[in-house]
Design a protein around this motif. Sequence first.
Motif, PDB file in Angstrom:
ATOM      1  N   GLY A  78       0.808  -1.206   0.000  1.00  0.00           N
ATOM      2  CA  GLY A  78       0.000   0.000   0.000  1.00  0.00           C
ATOM      3  C   GLY A  78       0.850   1.269   0.000  1.00  0.00           C
ATOM      4  N   PHE A  79       1.944   1.228   0.785  1.00  0.00           N
ATOM      5  CA  PHE A  79       2.817   2.403   0.807  1.00  0.00           C
ATOM      6  C   PHE A  79       3.450   2.641  -0.571  1.00  0.00           C
ATOM      7  N   ASN A  80       3.882   1.554  -1.218  1.00  0.00           N
ATOM      8  CA  ASN A  80       4.480   1.711  -2.551  1.00  0.00           C
ATOM      9  C   ASN A  80       3.477   2.252  -3.555  1.00  0.00           C
ATOM     10  N   LEU A  81       2.224   1.745  -3.487  1.00  0.00           N
ATOM     11  CA  LEU A  81       1.198   2.254  -4.387  1.00  0.00           C
ATOM     12  C   LEU A  81       0.918   3.721  -4.121  1.00  0.00           C
ATOM     13  N   ASN A 108       1.645   6.733  -6.787  1.00  0.00           N
ATOM     14  CA  ASN A 108       0.536   7.596  -7.180  1.00  0.00           C
ATOM     15  C   ASN A 108       0.844   9.060  -6.872  1.00  0.00           C
ATOM     16  N   ALA A 109       1.448   9.298  -5.706  1.00  0.00           N
ATOM     17  CA  ALA A 109       1.797  10.673  -5.337  1.00  0.00           C
ATOM     18  C   ALA A 109       2.855  11.248  -6.274  1.00  0.00           C
ATOM     19  N   MET A 110       3.867  10.438  -6.606  1.00  0.00           N
ATOM     20  CA  MET A 110       4.898  10.910  -7.522  1.00  0.00           C
ATOM     21  C   MET A 110       4.330  11.186  -8.913  1.00  0.00           C
ATOM     22  N   GLN A 111       3.400  10.307  -9.333  1.00  0.00           N
ATOM     23  CA  GLN A 111       2.802  10.502 -10.645  1.00  0.00           C
ATOM     24  C   GLN A 111       1.998  11.792 -10.691  1.00  0.00           C
TER      25      GLN A 111
END
Length: 417
Positions: free
Chosen positions: A21-24, A28-31
């Motif tokens: 979940g943290f990686n997702l 998503n935040a970086m994108q």
Amino acid sequence: MIKRFIIAFILLVLVCGGIVGFNLFRDNAMQQFFATMKPPAATVSTMIVKPTEWTPGVEAIGTVSAVRGVDLTVETAGIVKDILFHANQKVEANAGLLQLDDAAERADLDATKAQAALDQTALTRALELQKRDVGSESTLDSARAAALASASRVNRLQAVLEQKLLTAPFSGTIGIPRIDLGQYLSPGTSVATLQDLETMRADFSVPEQQLPLLKIGQTLRLGIGNGELPFAGTIRGIDPKINPTSRMVTVRAEVANPEGKLTPGQFVQVRVELPEENNVLTVPQTALTSSLYGDFVYVVRPAKPAAANGAAPAAAEPEEKPATDPAAEASAAKPEEKPAAAPAEPTAEEQKPQLVLAQVFVKPGRRNAGLVEILDGIAPGDEVVTAGQNRLSNGMSVAVDNTIDPTKPANQQAAQK
């Protein structure tokens, strides 16, 4: 045992789920960050296009030579007796420059003069006898012929003697001696060069298409290759024949050279000045970019309001509800009464209008002094980029900084600061 296994399994699932979940969330935040991030505005230098005065001209490459220049040679053979000049000496017309050994010629001349005097005396005696009617006509004719022959031999030997002294045919500057004392010279041996540097001539060639623009007496400017044209001249001759191989015509101009800065054989840049024109649109040559699709410039323009204020339509939606929902009207009015909710005043950077680039294809014309004429594509008042085009693209945001003028050398700009 089973209970412990179940607890461990649950903890493992929670840890793995948290990591996934943290990686997702991070991806998503970086994108979203990179999707909404705007690249920084590129800094460019610009100028405002406006009609200017334009002095067209015909430019060419020429060679300088002296109006009067010659390589001095001896007419007769002899041994160098005396060199009467030194390198770079200014000599007057008819000044002696080189003396060959003339002892034999002087002796022959003295003997011939003596014989001529004797023949003249014989002629005088024959005339006196003829007056007394005691001399014959044949004797008088022989005496007269002998006197004329002796006088002719004197003149010939005098001319030979004068050839032993080399003189300057005109005033000018003489070059380095090419002979030495005691050297034997044969006829035609080059002694030195003599050049009159007061007036120079420049020979250059122009294409046959530009021939109608030239005429005798037209003014021109010359330079020695550093970009400046400090010398003024006048066209004195235009070759009436066009070279059928190169399709060029030769033109000759005269240039005053009182300070001696021009040297015969020197390379020069020539510009024939044509009548001045008004209301011509020009830009620096650094502003023009050439590509396979044509020549273009970048024009700086304000960004469109829709692009700069994309949230304006969303802010206008609440204003349509008060007609059907009075409670919403009251609730919408409450935030306006709070002073703390008032929007902050924009900073100086935010007040500046956003500038974007527009790629405009143009039709260039003549060029002169670092400027190029634009025949079509831009209008007076357009702000054209003059530096930094290698990293620009159409629609890109830019910031204008005109502290550096690319049309001037860097040393001149540093001196102005």
